[in-house]
Design a protein around this motif. Structure first.
Motif, mmCIF file in Angstrom:
data_model
loop_
_atom_site.group_PDB
_atom_site.id
_atom_site.type_symbol
_atom_site.label_atom_id
_atom_site.label_comp_id
_atom_site.label_asym_id
_atom_site.label_seq_id
_atom_site.Cartn_x
_atom_site.Cartn_y
_atom_site.Cartn_z
ATOM 1 N N GLU A 1 0.816 -1.223 0.000
ATOM 2 C CA GLU A 1 0.000 0.000 0.000
ATOM 3 C C GLU A 1 0.844 1.264 0.000
ATOM 4 N N TRP A 2 1.826 1.338 0.917
ATOM 5 C CA TRP A 2 2.614 2.577 0.984
ATOM 6 C C TRP A 2 3.545 2.715 -0.221
ATOM 7 N N LEU A 3 4.006 1.589 -0.774
ATOM 8 C CA LEU A 3 4.846 1.663 -1.965
ATOM 9 C C LEU A 3 4.026 2.088 -3.185
ATOM 10 N N THR A 4 2.790 1.636 -3.254
ATOM 11 C CA THR A 4 1.909 2.073 -4.340
ATOM 12 C C THR A 4 1.638 3.563 -4.233
ATOM 13 N N GLU A 5 1.390 4.052 -3.015
ATOM 14 C CA GLU A 5 1.137 5.474 -2.819
ATOM 15 C C GLU A 5 2.375 6.313 -3.130
ATOM 16 N N THR A 6 3.552 5.797 -2.770
ATOM 17 C CA THR A 6 4.790 6.565 -2.934
ATOM 18 C C THR A 6 5.336 6.511 -4.355
ATOM 19 N N LEU A 7 5.293 5.330 -4.957
ATOM 20 C CA LEU A 7 5.945 5.124 -6.254
ATOM 21 C C LEU A 7 4.980 4.907 -7.410
ATOM 22 N N GLY A 8 3.723 4.623 -7.110
ATOM 23 C CA GLY A 8 2.771 4.321 -8.179
ATOM 24 C C GLY A 8 2.868 2.902 -8.689
ATOM 25 N N VAL A 9 3.575 2.031 -7.964
ATOM 26 C CA VAL A 9 3.703 0.627 -8.360
ATOM 27 C C VAL A 9 2.375 -0.084 -8.117
ATOM 28 N N THR A 10 1.924 -0.859 -9.098
ATOM 29 C CA THR A 10 0.637 -1.555 -8.977
ATOM 30 C C THR A 10 0.746 -3.062 -9.171
ATOM 31 N N ASP A 11 1.789 -3.531 -9.870
ATOM 32 C CA ASP A 11 1.948 -4.957 -10.148
ATOM 33 C C ASP A 11 3.294 -5.422 -9.602
#
Length: 232
Positions: free
Chosen positions: A149-159
């Motif tokens: 979750e926090w990596l998606t919020e920070t970097l935009g990583v989804t997969d």
């Protein structure tokens, strides 16, 4: 006259005492700042108030692995580069050369050792980008689902099974750990078991594990491989 002389003597004595007090205070301030500047310590993220001094843990023969540049990344390093911008040499391993080059460029941006990151990836996933463990660790760098979750919020990583997105996320985590701890074995311990779990071992005086030693051994193998290629 005697009264006047006594006044002058008293005034001079008072000045001397004041000057001595000032000198003493300055001495404490300078000494305190010097002592603080010489300390090397780590502080765990999860509210741990104790400090673990690691001066005795640093081997002067150890390579500098990264994050000694005082930068603190709040977002991802720039991905704006071109092929051939840096002197990249691939390892003989199961990861495609294009993905290795991606790791290499991120290592340059984050000031981390390429061979160390590649050693971690081999140990974590055996270079299988689709690997998902029973404990919900994903991809090349086995990023646990709790961090998604926090990596998606920070970097935009989804997969997290996409090789490039996984590398981006895992290397950002590594960089942030280097910013906190600097010592490579402490970083690897925190990456492997989380900062809370690693902190419990640090409290017991444990600063290396089989996991850290295995990755450093792989890293040394990769270093020797690249050196052999250069000499050959």
């Amino acid at each position: 006259m005697n009264y006047s002389k006594n006044l002058r003597k008293a005034a001079m004595a008072k000045r001397v005492i004041i000057l001595l007090c000032i000198a003493t205070v300055l001495g404490f301030v300078v000494g305190g700042l010097s002592g603080y500047a010489l300390k090397t310590h780590i502080t765990a993220k999860d509210g741990r108030k104790g400090q673990i001094h690691i001066n005795e843990q640093v081997d002067t023969k150890t390579l500098v692995y990264g994050a000694y540049d005082d930068r603190c990344f709040t977002e991802e390093v720039s991905l704006d580069w071109g092929a051939g911008d840096l002197d990249f040499k691939p390892l003989d391993c199961r990861m495609p050369e294009e993905e290795q080059e991606f790791v290499f460029y991120l290592c340059s941006g984050y000031n981390m050792d390429f061979n160390l990151v590649m050693a971690l990836i081999e140990h974590e996933s055996h270079f299988d980008p689709a690997a998902i463990s029973k404990t919900n660790d994903y991809g090349y760098m086995q990023i646990n689902i709790q961090n998604h979750e926090w990596l998606t919020e920070t970097l935009g990583v989804t997969d997290y099974t996409d090789p490039y997105q996984n590398i981006r996320a895992g290397m950002f985590v590594l960089r942030k750990l280097f910013e906190r701890y600097q010592d490579v074995e402490l970083v690897l311990m925190a990456y492997n078991m989380g900062e809370t779990g690693a902190g419990r071992l640090w409290d017991k005086g444990v600063f290396k594990t089989d996991y850290t030693q295995e990755i450093l051994n792989i890293q040394q193998r990769f270093i020797e491989q690249l050196e052999g290629d250069e000499n050959g």
